[in-house]
Design an enzyme around this catalytic site. Structure first.
Site, PDB file in Angstrom:
ATOM      1  N   ARG A  14       0.857  -1.192   0.000  1.00  0.00           N
ATOM      2  CA  ARG A  14       0.000   0.000   0.000  1.00  0.00           C
ATOM      3  C   ARG A  14       0.887   1.234   0.000  1.00  0.00           C
ATOM      4  O   ARG A  14       2.106   1.129   0.100  1.00  0.00           O
ATOM      5  CB  ARG A  14      -1.020  -0.003   1.147  1.00  0.00           C
ATOM      6  CG  ARG A  14      -0.653  -0.622   2.445  1.00  0.00           C
ATOM      7  CD  ARG A  14       0.432   0.051   3.230  1.00  0.00           C
ATOM      8  NE  ARG A  14       0.185   1.462   3.413  1.00  0.00           N
ATOM      9  CZ  ARG A  14       1.119   2.356   3.642  1.00  0.00           C
ATOM     10  NH1 ARG A  14       2.391   2.006   3.736  1.00  0.00           N
ATOM     11  NH2 ARG A  14       0.835   3.626   3.784  1.00  0.00           N
ATOM     12  N   GLY A  15       0.234   2.403  -0.123  1.00  0.00           N
ATOM     13  CA  GLY A  15       0.991   3.646  -0.303  1.00  0.00           C
ATOM     14  C   GLY A  15       1.089   3.877  -1.812  1.00  0.00           C
ATOM     15  O   GLY A  15       1.439   2.950  -2.564  1.00  0.00           O
ATOM     16  N   ASP A  52      -1.841  10.762  -2.321  1.00  0.00           N
ATOM     17  CA  ASP A  52      -2.268   9.722  -3.263  1.00  0.00           C
ATOM     18  C   ASP A  52      -2.584  10.282  -4.636  1.00  0.00           C
ATOM     19  O   ASP A  52      -2.504   9.593  -5.638  1.00  0.00           O
ATOM     20  CB  ASP A  52      -3.487   8.977  -2.713  1.00  0.00           C
ATOM     21  CG  ASP A  52      -3.037   7.994  -1.653  1.00  0.00           C
ATOM     22  OD1 ASP A  52      -2.814   8.426  -0.504  1.00  0.00           O
ATOM     23  OD2 ASP A  52      -2.844   6.812  -1.998  1.00  0.00           O
ATOM     24  N   LYS A  84      -4.545  10.047   2.946  1.00  0.00           N
ATOM     25  CA  LYS A  84      -5.264   9.214   3.914  1.00  0.00           C
ATOM     26  C   LYS A  84      -6.283  10.009   4.720  1.00  0.00           C
ATOM     27  O   LYS A  84      -6.010  11.133   5.148  1.00  0.00           O
ATOM     28  CB  LYS A  84      -4.224   8.554   4.831  1.00  0.00           C
ATOM     29  CG  LYS A  84      -4.744   7.676   5.935  1.00  0.00           C
ATOM     30  CD  LYS A  84      -5.685   6.587   5.464  1.00  0.00           C
ATOM     31  CE  LYS A  84      -5.126   5.721   4.362  1.00  0.00           C
ATOM     32  NZ  LYS A  84      -6.169   4.875   3.707  1.00  0.00           N
TER      33      LYS A  84
HETATM   34  O1  MRU Z   1      -4.512   3.232   2.250  1.00  0.00           O
HETATM   35  P1  MRU Z   1      -3.039   3.436   2.125  1.00  0.00           P
HETATM   36  O2  MRU Z   1      -2.263   2.874   3.274  1.00  0.00           O
HETATM   37  O3  MRU Z   1      -2.524   2.957   0.790  1.00  0.00           O
HETATM   38  O4  MRU Z   1      -2.865   5.003   2.147  1.00  0.00           O
HETATM   39  C1  MRU Z   1      -1.571   5.536   2.034  1.00  0.00           C
HETATM   40  C2  MRU Z   1      -1.514   7.005   2.148  1.00  0.00           C
HETATM   41  O5  MRU Z   1      -2.506   7.688   2.261  1.00  0.00           O
HETATM   42  C3  MRU Z   1      -0.157   7.628   2.002  1.00  0.00           C
HETATM   43  O6  MRU Z   1      -0.057   8.793   2.786  1.00  0.00           O
HETATM   44  C4  MRU Z   1       0.064   8.011   0.541  1.00  0.00           C
HETATM   45  O7  MRU Z   1      -0.204   6.920  -0.307  1.00  0.00           O
HETATM   46  C5  MRU Z   1       1.433   8.504   0.294  1.00  0.00           C
HETATM   47  S1  MRU Z   1       2.622   7.221   0.436  1.00  0.00           S
HETATM   48  C6  MRU Z   1       4.142   7.835   0.020  1.00  0.00           C
END
Ligand code: MRU
Length: 348
Positions: A49-50, A242, A253
């Site tokens: 994820r991320g 994202d 997030k």
């Molecule tokens: O649901 P996730 O864990 O994939 O969400 C991740 C985030 O919101 C991060 O802050 C974002 O992807 C940036 S990661 C460098």
């Protein structure tokens, strides 16, 4: 620097190996994906994820899907490639890096097809592109980390939300890339990590990742952030993203918007660190950003244990949009831009 690998390609077996983030911090286990369905499931369920890591995983996911079909003796034409791409694209809607990576893979496929490559040749081209995407990702984060570190005063106490670290990227991290670079430069910084309800990426991942690297980190619940700011315990905020629209509105997030509002109320800088692959110039502003809604189970329970009435209605958006007006600057590998100057990096 941490020794874990968020993702790794194993060529002999055409396998994408992922550090299974669903099990952290209790268990450090790796998940081997040899089928397209395995990669799609891993992205959907947040084993990986991320935004940047999702993009890299999807690029390798295309190679996994093509390899799987070639192994079975199936032909892989344009229609099959589109099917593979569609399955990966359906996993998570908000992180634009996913679609960006899939577009790059499709473009390589088209070029290879026009040049009459056979199935094995196309697979080689696709693998080379996935490797490039991975290498560029790490390079971008090291660059933006170095640039962003200039914004961090010695002794700064940095609040972050979710996990925008090496676990969220091929390596190094975006928001945590800035933290790493400032720490490496000898600045005596410390991090306040929001726990990040409902899936606790801050508590499970950011706290794990930073403490492994011996970067001082203190965990707080999300609802403590404003209190910490009011008590003078925070000097600046750095988060990841994202998807960033052309006007600088930032999807990240769920809970990020609240942090940005609190930062503004306390006159604290609010920085967003993201590679340019997270910019979506097709969207004028954040209203068009698709917001993923996830299962009510994530809010009603944790670790399989109910924490609310079993049938209680739940609203579970996984992301929110912070308006550009609350963003001090966006830290990219191409420079640091206040939202109003993002257009300077518009593609020609
Ligand atoms: O649901 P996730 O864990 O994939 O969400 C991740 C985030 O919101 C991060 O802050 C974002 O992807 C940036 S990661 C460098």
């Amino acid at each position: 620097m941490s020794e874990f690998k968020t993702l790794e390609w194993i060529d002999e077996s055409s396998t994408l190996r992922l550090l299974d983030q669903r099990q952290l911090p209790l268990v450090e286990a790796y998940l081997d994906c040899r089928r397209l369905a395995d990669v799609a499931e891993a992205i959907r369920t947040l084993a990986v994820r991320g935004a940047p890591a999702i993009g890299v995983a999807a690029a390798y996911g295309v190679v996994v899907g093509v390899s799987e079909r070639l192994r079975a003796g199936d032909k892989v034409g344009r229609r099959e490639l589109e099917e593979i791409s569609k399955e990966l694209a359906s996993t998570r809607p908000t992180a634009v890096n996913l679609f960006w990576a899939l577009e790059r893979m499709s473009a390589v496929w088209e070029k290879g097809t026009a040049e009459n490559y056979d199935g094995a040749g196309l697979r080689r081209l696709l693998l080379a592109e996935a490797r490039r995407i991975e290498a560029e990702d790490e390079d971008a984060h090291r660059r933006l980390g170095r640039l962003g570190a200039e914004l961090v005063p010695d002794g700064a106490r940095i609040l972050t939300h979710c996990n925008a670290g090496a676990l969220a990227c091929a390596a190094y991290g975006t928001a945590l890339g800035v933290v790493r670079a400032a720490h490496a430069a000898g600045k005596k910084i410390s991090v306040l990590a929001d726990e990040t309800r409902p899936l606790l990426q801050g508590g499970r991942l950011t706290a794990w990742e930073l403490s492994r690297d011996k970067i001082p980190v203190t965990l707080i619940c999300d609802n403590m952030a404003a209190h910490c700011m009011a008590r003078g315990l925070v000097d600046l905020v750095i988060v990841g993203a994202d998807r960033i629209a052309a006007n600088g509105d930032v999807a990240n997030k769920i809970g990020t918007y609240g942090v940005a509002l609190a930062a503004r109320a306390h006159n604290l800088p609010f920085y967003v660190a993201a590679p340019t692959s997270t910019l979506d110039f097709s969207l004028a502003d954040g209203t068009g950003i698709p917001i993923e809604e996830r299962s009510p189970r994530e809010v009603r329970s944790f670790g399989g244990q109910l924490t609310a009435p079993a049938d209680i209605p739940v609203y579970n958006p996984a992301f929110d949009v912070t308006p550009a007006s609350l963003v001090t600057a966006i830290i990219t590998e191409k420079g640091i831009f206040p939202p109003s100057r993002l257009k300077e990096i518009y593609p020609a």
